[in-house]
Design an enzyme around this catalytic site. Sequence first.
Site, PDB file in Angstrom:
ATOM      1  N   CYS A 167      24.053 -34.289 -17.001  1.00 15.29           N
ATOM      2  CA  CYS A 167      23.548 -33.849 -18.301  1.00 15.29           C
ATOM      3  C   CYS A 167      22.095 -34.256 -18.584  1.00 15.29           C
ATOM      4  CB  CYS A 167      24.480 -34.292 -19.429  1.00 15.29           C
ATOM      5  SG  CYS A 167      24.818 -36.043 -19.520  1.00 15.29           S
ATOM      6  N   SER A 203      16.902 -43.310  -9.884  1.00 19.03           N
ATOM      7  CA  SER A 203      18.290 -43.723 -10.051  1.00 19.03           C
ATOM      8  C   SER A 203      19.199 -42.611  -9.577  1.00 19.03           C
ATOM      9  CB  SER A 203      18.578 -44.041 -11.520  1.00 19.03           C
ATOM     10  OG  SER A 203      18.537 -42.846 -12.294  1.00 19.03           O
TER      11      SER A 203
END
Length: 338
Positions: A167, A203
């Site tokens: 998302c 990340s």
Amino acid sequence: MSSVTENNNNNNNDLSVIPKPGRTVLASAIAKVYTEEIQNKIVQLKSTSHPNGPLLVGFLANQDPAAEMYARWTGKTAESLGVRFELRKFDDKDRLEEGILAANDDDQVDGIIIYFPVFGNAQDQYLQQIVSPEKDVEGLNHLYYQNMYHNIRYLDKEKQLKSILPCTPLAIVKILEYLKLYNTLLPDGNHLYGKKCVVVNRSEIVGRPLAALLANDGATVYSVDINNIQKFTRGSGLKYSKHHVEDLGDYSEELLKKLSQEADIIITGVPSESYQFPTEYVKEGAACINFSSFKNFSEDVKTKASLYVPMTGKVTIAMLIRNMLRLIDNRNAKKQQA
């Protein structure tokens, strides 16, 4: 007369009164683009399969202020759109897994989100994978990650079931579309062809998938972390169907400066209050987007950047709810196929 002229001259030479050329674009304004679509879909669901509205369940098992703030935003936004939201808190982290598994098996639960970090190590990756793919609104399941990295956009050969994207990376893509940085005159999948991007974060939840998404859409992406800098691209002339990665060597300020000063888009996500991306590295007219909970750019970035998005959270939440509605559609389509 002379004193008035002198004051006017002083004002003309005062750089503080010259308006900054850049424009700040708020995430709330971008999220509104999707609000009507989401609300209409929820009204439709309430008249058919979900009379009380869909149910999103959040799991919180930490004391991280950023996670708690994200949970509040999620709940507030969800309820404003007609989605029921339950926040389930766990003081005992070791009991979180059984709570997630119970939600997987509960037919009343339509979507699940975990607010990370929980353990702050590889165990968090395990928790991501135990969420049912049919309820994973964050798009972190390996099924969705594999499709994203391989530039596969559907779950079935018939192309009836759309794959879910993580998302936050999806939110940044939608922000870039809103900023008109996607060239819709080009064929689908090539809309960022010719664009150079710098992403300061690698990340596994945001930075790396974001670099892959942008490269899959045709951009040349420089992915930056504290150890090294990597180049994500579909090759010269977009000859590959999915991105390839090239290691450019150890991180250095000199290389970051060179690449940034050539970049059309700079995206930061450094989770540190002290980090500031150097404004002098920003190319004149570039677009700058920050998805960290801390402001990675100083206000003077607008003296260089044409467009500046200081936070992305509200767009991320809109994409999260949009993902949940897509998962509901997929489940309904599977029932019809059966």
